[in-house]
Motif scaffolding. Structure first.
Motif, mmCIF file in Angstrom:
data_model
loop_
_atom_site.group_PDB
_atom_site.id
_atom_site.type_symbol
_atom_site.label_atom_id
_atom_site.label_comp_id
_atom_site.label_asym_id
_atom_site.label_seq_id
_atom_site.Cartn_x
_atom_site.Cartn_y
_atom_site.Cartn_z
ATOM 1 N N GLU A 102 42.012 -44.944 -28.972
ATOM 2 C CA GLU A 102 43.326 -45.338 -29.476
ATOM 3 C C GLU A 102 43.516 -45.158 -30.978
ATOM 4 N N ALA A 103 42.452 -45.214 -31.768
ATOM 5 C CA ALA A 103 42.613 -45.384 -33.219
ATOM 6 C C ALA A 103 43.014 -44.136 -33.977
ATOM 7 N N VAL A 104 42.416 -42.981 -33.665
ATOM 8 C CA VAL A 104 42.586 -41.813 -34.521
ATOM 9 C C VAL A 104 42.799 -40.539 -33.712
ATOM 10 N N ARG A 105 43.322 -39.527 -34.424
ATOM 11 C CA ARG A 105 43.447 -38.190 -33.883
ATOM 12 C C ARG A 105 43.010 -37.190 -34.955
ATOM 13 N N VAL A 106 42.316 -36.155 -34.534
ATOM 14 C CA VAL A 106 41.988 -35.055 -35.438
ATOM 15 C C VAL A 106 43.184 -34.121 -35.472
ATOM 16 N N VAL A 107 43.709 -33.863 -36.675
ATOM 17 C CA VAL A 107 44.887 -33.008 -36.790
ATOM 18 C C VAL A 107 44.587 -31.669 -37.463
ATOM 19 N N SER A 108 43.395 -31.532 -38.039
ATOM 20 C CA SER A 108 43.027 -30.254 -38.662
ATOM 21 C C SER A 108 41.544 -30.242 -38.993
ATOM 22 N N LYS A 116 53.004 -33.846 -40.383
ATOM 23 C CA LYS A 116 53.160 -32.398 -40.436
ATOM 24 C C LYS A 116 53.112 -31.898 -41.879
ATOM 25 N N LYS A 117 53.742 -32.632 -42.785
ATOM 26 C CA LYS A 117 53.703 -32.250 -44.199
ATOM 27 C C LYS A 117 52.285 -32.348 -44.755
ATOM 28 N N LEU A 118 51.553 -33.359 -44.306
ATOM 29 C CA LEU A 118 50.160 -33.499 -44.730
ATOM 30 C C LEU A 118 49.345 -32.304 -44.256
ATOM 31 N N TYR A 158 41.838 -34.712 -30.087
ATOM 32 C CA TYR A 158 42.483 -33.693 -30.919
ATOM 33 C C TYR A 158 43.987 -33.611 -30.654
ATOM 34 N N ASP A 159 44.760 -33.566 -31.729
ATOM 35 C CA ASP A 159 46.193 -33.306 -31.669
ATOM 36 C C ASP A 159 46.498 -32.236 -32.716
ATOM 37 N N LEU A 160 46.457 -30.988 -32.292
ATOM 38 C CA LEU A 160 46.599 -29.865 -33.217
ATOM 39 C C LEU A 160 47.993 -29.234 -33.171
ATOM 40 N N LYS A 161 48.954 -29.975 -32.643
ATOM 41 C CA LYS A 161 50.306 -29.451 -32.516
ATOM 42 C C LYS A 161 50.888 -29.047 -33.863
ATOM 43 N N TYR A 162 50.780 -29.943 -34.844
ATOM 44 C CA TYR A 162 51.394 -29.654 -36.140
ATOM 45 C C TYR A 162 50.630 -28.563 -36.883
ATOM 46 N N LEU A 163 49.330 -28.552 -36.730
ATOM 47 C CA LEU A 163 48.537 -27.494 -37.351
ATOM 48 C C LEU A 163 48.986 -26.136 -36.837
ATOM 49 N N ASN A 164 49.131 -26.018 -35.529
ATOM 50 C CA ASN A 164 49.514 -24.729 -34.963
ATOM 51 C C ASN A 164 50.945 -24.356 -35.307
ATOM 52 N N GLU A 165 51.817 -25.350 -35.454
ATOM 53 C CA GLU A 165 53.176 -25.058 -35.892
ATOM 54 C C GLU A 165 53.176 -24.473 -37.305
ATOM 55 N N VAL A 166 52.367 -25.076 -38.173
ATOM 56 C CA VAL A 166 52.273 -24.595 -39.556
ATOM 57 C C VAL A 166 51.664 -23.192 -39.603
ATOM 58 N N LEU A 167 50.582 -23.004 -38.870
ATOM 59 C CA LEU A 167 49.922 -21.700 -38.852
ATOM 60 C C LEU A 167 50.839 -20.618 -38.295
ATOM 61 N N LYS A 168 51.568 -20.936 -37.238
ATOM 62 C CA LYS A 168 52.476 -19.961 -36.625
ATOM 63 C C LYS A 168 53.578 -19.575 -37.585
ATOM 64 N N THR A 169 54.131 -20.567 -38.293
ATOM 65 C CA THR A 169 55.190 -20.298 -39.267
ATOM 66 C C THR A 169 54.724 -19.346 -40.360
ATOM 67 N N GLN A 170 53.441 -19.452 -40.718
ATOM 68 C CA GLN A 170 52.879 -18.628 -41.780
ATOM 69 C C GLN A 170 52.280 -17.323 -41.262
ATOM 70 N N GLY A 171 52.415 -17.093 -39.970
ATOM 71 C CA GLY A 171 51.884 -15.872 -39.388
ATOM 72 C C GLY A 171 50.387 -15.822 -39.281
ATOM 73 N N LYS A 172 49.755 -17.007 -39.242
ATOM 74 C CA LYS A 172 48.299 -17.083 -39.142
ATOM 75 C C LYS A 172 47.882 -17.410 -37.715
ATOM 76 N N VAL A 218 45.048 -22.278 -33.606
ATOM 77 C CA VAL A 218 43.763 -22.838 -33.186
ATOM 78 C C VAL A 218 43.893 -23.327 -31.741
ATOM 79 N N THR A 219 42.907 -23.049 -30.939
ATOM 80 C CA THR A 219 42.946 -23.465 -29.558
ATOM 81 C C THR A 219 42.869 -24.976 -29.457
ATOM 82 N N GLN A 220 43.806 -25.560 -28.727
ATOM 83 C CA GLN A 220 43.805 -27.011 -28.515
ATOM 84 C C GLN A 220 42.717 -27.361 -27.492
ATOM 85 N N PRO A 221 41.744 -28.207 -27.856
ATOM 86 C CA PRO A 221 40.675 -28.561 -26.930
ATOM 87 C C PRO A 221 41.221 -29.235 -25.671
#
Length: 354
Positions: A117-123, A253-255, A334-348, A351-354
């Motif tokens: 419950e406590a934490v999520r890895v975002v990047s 997401k900004k972080l 793992y919650d990599l939704k925002y990471l992948n949104e940022v990477l996609k926007t930048q054309g990078k 990352v595969t979501q576990p």
């Protein structure tokens, strides 16, 4: 014998510290966050990190104002530094911290102790930067028999890494300090002194202590990168409290945008980044870290947004194998939704979501 990839694992000492924390404490919120949630002012993001090389994206991101720029004027950034993972996780649990750069072990500890419950890895943030450094006369694993090898803490990432590696090589090391190889847990700050005095024969440690031991006359017997697929394993990732993530997904997401930008800076401007790290550590500790030492350690690290989830998840297998923990489920960490949104926007590449 086929060498198996080494895994990260759970820190028992951290588990003991976190055992006192309750799930109710996880739900607690600090005054700033409560005020922000109530709409009485800008959202406050309390970000933790360690003042060292393996947290370079965080250090550079703060020192160069990258996070502040990405977060914008509607978010008040407060930073807190820590010297150990358990303290940072305790701050997350008590509601005193919203996000932190941290190693794999305390990440797992926080997730497991709070029943997911406590934490999520975002990047991700960094990979590598760990090695076994020994006296120059030791040239093989067989010569480690009867020797004393230091690790930072019983059950911590490097401690289990050493114990598992020894096990794979057919050598024993008990939790009480017995067996073929005597493992001696001690603070990293003591390691160079005990190495020079001959109290220990080597140490499995992260940078910059690897470089310090090498400069003290030691030699690298095992570069941990060589034990992992593609030479990659997580040493630092970015986690956020689930409570903050749910309340302020836009801020998270900004972080993450700041993390990606900080890694871009670190990777494209190494000289400026190394100086920034030295300056920033000097502001915190009163003594800048020698830039030459940073440059020496730099090639052993890879700064990546990929949290390399496989290396963290598989670490539990090794912790169990050396009888230092029990298996736990990491589903949902793992919650990599925002990471992948940022990477996609930048054309990078995403990352595969576990």
């Amino acid at each position: 014998m086929r060498r198996l990839p080494l895994r990260r694992t759970v820190t028992l000492a951290a588990l003991a510290v976190l055992g006192a924390a309750t799930l109710g404490a996880t739900a607690a919120c600090g005054e700033d966050d409560g005020a922000a949630a109530g709409g009485s002012g800008p959202v406050t993001l309390r970000l933790g990190y360690f003042p060292n090389i393996t947290h370079a994206p965080a250090v550079v991101g703060v020192e160069k104002g990258i996070f502040a720029e990405k977060l914008g004027g509607d978010v008040k950034l407060e930073t807190k530094t820590f010297n150990a993972g358990p303290a940072a996780i305790e701050a997350i649990f008590s509601g005193a911290l919203d996000a932190t750069y941290i190693g794999p072990n305390p990440t797992v500890n926080a997730f497991s102790k709070s029943k997911g419950e406590a934490v999520r890895v975002v990047s991700g943030a960094a990979s590598g930067g760990v090695a076994l450094v020994v006296k120059p006369e030791i040239t093989s694993v067989e010569q480690l028999k009867g020797k004393k090898i230091a690790t930072p803490q019983l059950g911590n990432t490097q401690d289990v890494a050493l114990r598992y590696w020894l096990r794979e090589k057919g050598l024993t090391a008990t939790k009480e300090g017995g067996g073929d190889v005597k493992v001696v847990p001690q603070e990293n700050a003591q390691t160079v002194e005990t190495f020079n005095s001959g109290t220990i024969d080597g140490a499995w440690v992260p940078e910059p202590f690897v470089s310090r031991l090498v400069n003290a006359g030691g030699k690298v017997l095992v570069d941990e990168r060589d034990l992992w697929p593609d030479k990659k394993f997580v040493i630092t990732n970015l986690i956020v409290s689930t409570k903050f993530l749910k309340a302020h997904p836009d801020v998270v997401k900004k972080l993450v945008e700041g993390q990606v930008a900080a890694n871009e800076f670190v990777n494209t401007k190494p000289d400026e980044s190394q100086q920034a790290i030295s300056d920033h550590i000097g502001k915190i500790t009163g003594k800048p870290l020698d830039v030459k030492l940073i440059k020496q350690a730099w090639p052993t690290l890879q700064f990546t947004n990929d949290p390399i989830a496989s290396s963290l998840k598989a670490g539990l297998d090794h912790a169990v194998a050396v009888e230092l923990t029990q298996p736990v489920s990491l589903d949902g960490l793992y919650d990599l939704k925002y990471l992948n949104e940022v990477l996609k926007t930048q054309g990078k590449p995403e990352v595969t979501q576990p």
